[in-house]
Design a protein around this motif. Structure first.
Motif, PDB file in Angstrom:
ATOM      1  N   GLY A   9       0.784  -1.235   0.000  1.00  0.00           N
ATOM      2  CA  GLY A   9       0.000   0.000   0.000  1.00  0.00           C
ATOM      3  C   GLY A   9       0.809   1.275   0.000  1.00  0.00           C
ATOM      4  N   ASP A  10       0.415   2.207   0.859  1.00  0.00           N
ATOM      5  CA  ASP A  10       0.914   3.587   0.810  1.00  0.00           C
ATOM      6  C   ASP A  10       1.652   3.983   2.096  1.00  0.00           C
ATOM      7  N   VAL A  38      -1.875  -1.695  -4.240  1.00  0.00           N
ATOM      8  CA  VAL A  38      -3.170  -1.410  -3.621  1.00  0.00           C
ATOM      9  C   VAL A  38      -3.166   0.034  -3.110  1.00  0.00           C
ATOM     10  N   GLY A  39      -4.362   0.626  -3.016  1.00  0.00           N
ATOM     11  CA  GLY A  39      -4.467   1.972  -2.454  1.00  0.00           C
ATOM     12  C   GLY A  39      -4.052   3.053  -3.445  1.00  0.00           C
ATOM     13  N   GLY A  40      -3.469   4.120  -2.907  1.00  0.00           N
ATOM     14  CA  GLY A  40      -3.031   5.219  -3.766  1.00  0.00           C
ATOM     15  C   GLY A  40      -2.003   4.744  -4.782  1.00  0.00           C
ATOM     16  N   ALA A  41      -1.109   3.853  -4.354  1.00  0.00           N
ATOM     17  CA  ALA A  41      -0.082   3.326  -5.269  1.00  0.00           C
ATOM     18  C   ALA A  41      -0.744   2.682  -6.481  1.00  0.00           C
ATOM     19  N   ALA A  42      -1.833   1.961  -6.268  1.00  0.00           N
ATOM     20  CA  ALA A  42      -2.542   1.307  -7.379  1.00  0.00           C
ATOM     21  C   ALA A  42      -3.309   2.340  -8.198  1.00  0.00           C
ATOM     22  N   GLY A  70      -3.814   5.005   1.992  1.00  0.00           N
ATOM     23  CA  GLY A  70      -4.165   6.389   2.314  1.00  0.00           C
ATOM     24  C   GLY A  70      -3.069   7.311   1.841  1.00  0.00           C
ATOM     25  N   ASP A  71      -3.466   8.317   1.055  1.00  0.00           N
ATOM     26  CA  ASP A  71      -2.493   9.239   0.494  1.00  0.00           C
ATOM     27  C   ASP A  71      -3.168  10.601   0.407  1.00  0.00           C
ATOM     28  N   PRO A  72      -2.604  11.608   1.071  1.00  0.00           N
ATOM     29  CA  PRO A  72      -3.244  12.921   1.084  1.00  0.00           C
ATOM     30  C   PRO A  72      -3.505  13.464  -0.323  1.00  0.00           C
ATOM     31  N   SER A 279      -1.611   4.821   7.030  1.00  0.00           N
ATOM     32  CA  SER A 279      -0.396   5.026   6.234  1.00  0.00           C
ATOM     33  C   SER A 279       0.523   6.103   6.810  1.00  0.00           C
ATOM     34  N   ALA A 280       0.073   6.763   7.875  1.00  0.00           N
ATOM     35  CA  ALA A 280       0.891   7.751   8.604  1.00  0.00           C
ATOM     36  C   ALA A 280       1.714   8.658   7.698  1.00  0.00           C
ATOM     37  N   PRO A 281       1.061   9.469   6.864  1.00  0.00           N
ATOM     38  CA  PRO A 281       1.813  10.326   5.937  1.00  0.00           C
ATOM     39  C   PRO A 281       2.769  11.270   6.664  1.00  0.00           C
TER      40      PRO A 281
END
Ligand SMILES: NC(=O)C1=CN([C@@H]2O[C@H](COP(=O)(O)OP(=O)(O)OC[C@H]3O[C@@H](n4cnc5c(N)ncnc54)[C@H](O)[C@@H]3O)[C@@H](O)[C@H]2O)C=CC1
Ligand SMILES: CC(C)CC(=O)C(=O)O
Ligand SMILES: [Mg+2]
Length: 350
Positions: A9-10, A38-42, A70-72, A279-281
């Protein structure tokens, strides 16, 4: 051949999952790993947070090790394209309705807990969170009221079959632990919760050996801080379980310590295993993330999907030994990087 799907994921997802994978590899269990986006990466690579190829990989695998999504940069996307839809989609597509979130204070982490040491020391519970229903999966949308003001709505509901199947897991888990089950709801206000409570009470007739109690969620939030040692198994809905488990994590030292298993049955063929955190950006890419929750999720994977109890216990003992020896990432008050923490766990693996 046993295949583990790795859906990293992210954000810190890939960082912590890499350490969990190292630990699994060190155990020499003849596992094959298959990575998928998966996620933002996908979304950025393939236009969707849960591409069909990723879902196929997840369905084919014997178990799934998941990082976080999760990606801002995706926060303004139409909801169906947001990274978080990937984990919700996996839970729905695989029927993963039972989410086990154990919260234990590892020896030596009293100083990291937000609670006084003598209170924190008593923490040893499992929060069993329903994962396929509730307000997360109800009808939702925006509308304009007659007076022209905008409204958002999300429908909360549970049917009795959904409540019964998670309550069965709760009672069965309680039987295997201390015969204590606390059902958390908001039955003083919500009809969804009243049905929840009624079904849990009906089912309790089949489990006379289990001491069942009920608690409103606001009180449960308070009791988790006042006296967390009173809880053994908590069974609750999707939303309340999400919130209470993040709270329990800080009582037990850090959100970087709590693993989870998402299962479609009591013992989980192709279960999904992930830390409870996101994902703790704010710390992604800095080597600051605590990988213990991901590593302990790998232990749960071995226990629940691969029937490898001995190997699971080995990982848990290694995490415990590393912490006792003083290994600490910044969330636990230390200076170790994510991979140094992974090294410390590997070094303790016997
Ligand atoms: N299952 C999943 O993939 C989940 C995804 N999310 C997503 O993650 C993104 C960030 O959400 P937040 O609300 O900030 O929750 P979060 O759990 O990612 O982070 C909350 C706080 O805890 C810290 N933290 C989290 N994991 C840590 C670790 N392993 N070691 C040290 N510190 C850690 C973070 O730095 C942050 O300050 C959002 O896009 C959210 O939707 C949130 C929860 C679960
Ligand atoms: C990101 C959400 C879909 C869920 C969440 O916060 C969780 O499962 O802990
Ligand atoms: Mg959460």
């Amino acid at each position: 051949m046993t295949t583990i799907a790795i859906l990293a994921g992210d954000g810190i997802g890939p960082e912590v999952t890499a350490q969990a994978r190292r630990v699994l590899e060190a155990l020499d269990l003849d596992l094959t790993f298959e990575d998928a986006l998966v996620g933002g990466a996908a979304y950025f690579a393939a236009g969707h947070p849960l591409p069909p190829e990723t879902l196929d990989v997840a369905k084919r695998a014997d178990a799934i090790l998941f990082g976080a999504v999760g990606d801002p940069r995706c926060d303004a996307l139409e909801r169906r394209f947001r990274p978080e839809q990937a984990i919700l989609g996996l839970r729905a597509a695989l029927g993963l309705f039972a989410n086990l979130r154990p919260a234990t204070l590892f020896p030596g982490l009293e100083d990291a807990s937000a609670l006084r040491p003598e209170v924190a020391r008593e923490i040893d519970m499992v929060i069993l969170r329903e994962l396929n229903g509730d307000v997360y999966f109800g009808e939702k949308g925006f509308r304009t009221a007659a007076n022209g003001t905008r409204e958002g709505y999300d429908v909360m509901s549970y049917n009795e079959a959904e409540v019964r199947r998670i309550a069965v897991v709760g009672f069965e888990m309680a039987k295997r632990r201390k015969n204590k089950l606390c059902s958390v709801d908001k039955a003083n206000v919500l009809e969804t919760s009243q049905l929840w409570r009624d079904v849990v009470v009906e089912l309790s007739a089949d489990y006379p050996e289990v001491a069942l109690t009920h608690m409103y969620v606001d009180n449960a939030a308070m009791q988790l801080v006042r006296n967390p040692g009173q809880f053994d198994v908590i069974v609750t809905g999707n939303l309340f379980g999400d919130i209470l488990s993040d709270q329990a994590s800080m009582c037990a030292g850090s959100i970087g310590m709590l693993p989870s298993a998402s299962l479609s049955a009591w013992s989980g063929a192709n279960g999904l295993y992930e830390p409870i955190h996101g994902s703790a950006p704010d710390i992604a890419g800095q080597g600051k993330a605590n990988p213990c929750a991901a590593i302990l999720s790998a232990a749960m994977l071995l226990r629940h999907s691969l029937n490898q109890e001995e190997a699971a216990l080995k990982i848990e003992a290694a995490v415990s030994a590393a912490l006792v020896a003083g290994a600490r990432t910044p969330d636990l008050g230390g200076t170790m990087t994510t991979s140094e923490m992974g090294d410390a766990v590997l070094a303790a693996l016997v």
